[in-house]
Design an enzyme around this catalytic site. Structure first.
Site, mmCIF file in Angstrom:
data_model
loop_
_atom_site.group_PDB
_atom_site.id
_atom_site.type_symbol
_atom_site.label_atom_id
_atom_site.label_comp_id
_atom_site.label_asym_id
_atom_site.label_seq_id
_atom_site.Cartn_x
_atom_site.Cartn_y
_atom_site.Cartn_z
ATOM 1 N N ARG A 71 0.955 -0.973 0.140
ATOM 2 C CA ARG A 71 0.131 0.059 -0.223
ATOM 3 C C ARG A 71 0.869 1.283 -0.005
ATOM 4 O O ARG A 71 1.831 1.547 0.602
ATOM 5 C CB ARG A 71 -0.842 -0.042 0.728
ATOM 6 N N LYS A 99 2.655 -2.418 12.187
ATOM 7 C CA LYS A 99 1.550 -1.739 13.009
ATOM 8 C C LYS A 99 0.481 -1.151 12.232
ATOM 9 O O LYS A 99 -0.374 -1.039 12.295
ATOM 10 C CB LYS A 99 2.421 -0.697 13.456
ATOM 11 N N LYS A 111 11.403 3.738 7.473
ATOM 12 C CA LYS A 111 11.680 4.183 8.430
ATOM 13 C C LYS A 111 13.244 4.982 7.983
ATOM 14 O O LYS A 111 13.736 4.711 7.720
ATOM 15 C CB LYS A 111 11.190 2.972 9.359
#
Length: 476
Positions: A71, A99, A111
């Protein structure tokens, strides 16, 4: 001789996350080889750039990892820390993927980090460094409202997000959605009310939902609600502060210990979180706070008797060296990866209940999602319906008074006549996300007769959703 055999090398952060995923894979049926596809980081960018600071050329190294693009955009924080490296960046990116899947947010996981100690540089120097790092990311396709959206993390905040936003806008002025290239911005620059305290508030909502399930509470050896529960907080930064303050002020919990870098404060009757926070703002630490017990090193306070332990700082604070001595029956991970895989095994064997990071601290990304949607829609939440809600409330009050022949109480009138503002809607959405996610995890555990711990169940929920999305896309 057995004693001559060296101990196994410590498991890295990335390996620790992978092993936790492996544990969940025993419960999830996947296509052959799909497990490797889910665990593998899609892309990792390393940049090294020079800058002239204080009359000398200094070189800085940073990373941005993209774990999954099932996504888009990929979403995840940007960390400024001298301890950041490629391994931890990839591990944190993986945690972001899981998450987002658990709280059903349509993002992939990413990240980033810059190996730097922000305290060693002035504000102007940090602006120069941050803007250069942002340019390096943007020019390589690792910063965009459509593909990769950073947010604050350790060592960064609204200020850094504002600099990154402005840098991206100057590079791509034709992108009408440029405001959505980062989240966690100042409200004046398109940020979302409630984003600053979102992760800590999410911890609060997660605990509230846990205590709505009597069987889960009994499994942890506890009873009742959060009132007077004895809580230890490790790390009174943004997340720990808001979680502790809400638990204390809204639920009557007792914060019996606060652990910081320079030691720990302990007071069985309960510490005043706001007073400790203000003291830290003035002094830079907790040492010297009056009227309470002082413990050094502060990590020793992790092992004290309590009802709930909330590690809210960095990864790996609970490890094989102290896991056997942790006495809290319930741990909720406000930080990312605060319990190593080996320590998790020890605690699970002892029956400690752990609400895992990939669920518990998802409040930040939930509200980041709301902020991103707001930026792309170019309209604040509630703008169209707030006055309509107030008018309907007035009609209800008028109808009640007409039927009863009496005037409505002031509290009822005020409640019905008040339309929800943007902050109300954000907090309502966050509360719903944390409640529904916990219920999904509980359902996964019930499917397997509660033989799964919460971490394994959370990973199983995430893997099932990621795998399903990948299959639908024909990714494998």
């Amino acid at each position: 001789m057995p004693n001559d055999i060296p101990p196994p090398p410590p498991v890295s952060f990335q390996q620790s996350v992978a092993r936790m995923v492996d544990r969940a894979l025993d419960y999830v049926k996947l296509e052959p080889g799909a497990d490797r596809a889910i665990k593998t980081c899609n892309a990792i960018l390393q940049v090294t750039f020079p800058l002239k600071i204080r009359g000398e050329v200094r070189t800085f190294t940073g990373w941005r990892a993209v774990h999954s693009t099932h996504r888009l955009p990929a979403k995840g924080g940007l960390r400024f820390s001298p301890s950041i490296d490629q391994d931890s960046t990839e591990a944190l990116a993986a945690l972001m993927t899981y998450k987002c899947a658990i709280v059903d947010i349509p993002f992939g996981g990413s990240k980033g980090g810059l190996c730097i100690d922000p305290e060693q540089y002035s504000r102007d120097e940090m602006e120069l460094i941050t803007r250069r790092f942002a340019r390096e990311l943007a020019r390589r396709g690792f910063l965009s409202p459509a593909t990769n959206v950073p947010a604050p993390d350790v060592g960064t905040g609204q200020r850094e997000m504002a600099w990154i936003l402005d840098t991206y806008k100057n590079l791509y002025p034709e992108d009408i959605n440029y405001v959505g290239c980062v989240t966690g911005k100042p409200v004046e620059l398109g940020g979302m009310p409630g984003r600053l305290d979102a992760t800590g508030r999410g911890i609060h909502y997660a605990l509230r939902e846990f205590f709505r399930h009597p069987d889960a509470v009994a499994e942890a050896g506890l009873s009742g609600d959060l009132k007077d529960k004895r809580i230890i907080i490790q790390g009174l930064g943004n997340v720990g502060y808001h979680a502790a303050k809400l638990l204390q002020e809204e639920d009557g919990a007792r914060i019996i210990a606060i652990i910081e870098r320079d030691g720990a404060l302990v007071h069985e009757a309960g510490l005043n979180v706001e007073e400790v926070h203000q003291y830290m703002q003035r002094t830079g630490g907790v040492q010297g706070f009056p009227g309470v017990e002082w413990v050094e090193p502060g990590t020793m306070a992790l092992e004290r008797d309590c009802d709930i332990l909330i590690p809210a700082a960095l990864e790996g604070v609970i490890h094989t060296g102290n896991a056997e001595r942790i006495r809290a029956p319930l741990i909720i991970e406000a930080a990312n990866g605060p319990i190593t895989f080996e320590a998790d095994e020890i605690l699970r064997a002892r029956g400690t209940v752990i609400l895992p990071d990939i669920y518990a601290n998802a409040g930040g990304v939930v509200v980041s999602y709301f902020e991103w949607i707001r930026n792309l829609s170019h309209m604040r939440f509630g703008r169209l319906e707030r006055r309509l809600d107030e008018m309907r409330g007035q009609h209800i009050v008028s109808a009640l008074e007409l039927m009863s022949g009496e005037q409505s109480p002031d509290w009822l009138r005020a409640s019905l006549l008040r339309g929800a503002d943007e902050l109300d809607l954000v907090r309502s959405g966050l509360d719903d996300a944390m409640r529904v996610a916990f219920q999904e995890i509980e359902r996964m555990r019930q499917t397997h007769d509660r033989a799964m711990d919460y971490r394994t169940a959370a990973y199983a929920v995430a893997i099932s959703r990621i795998s399903g999305a990948s299959l639908d896309l024909g990714a494998y």
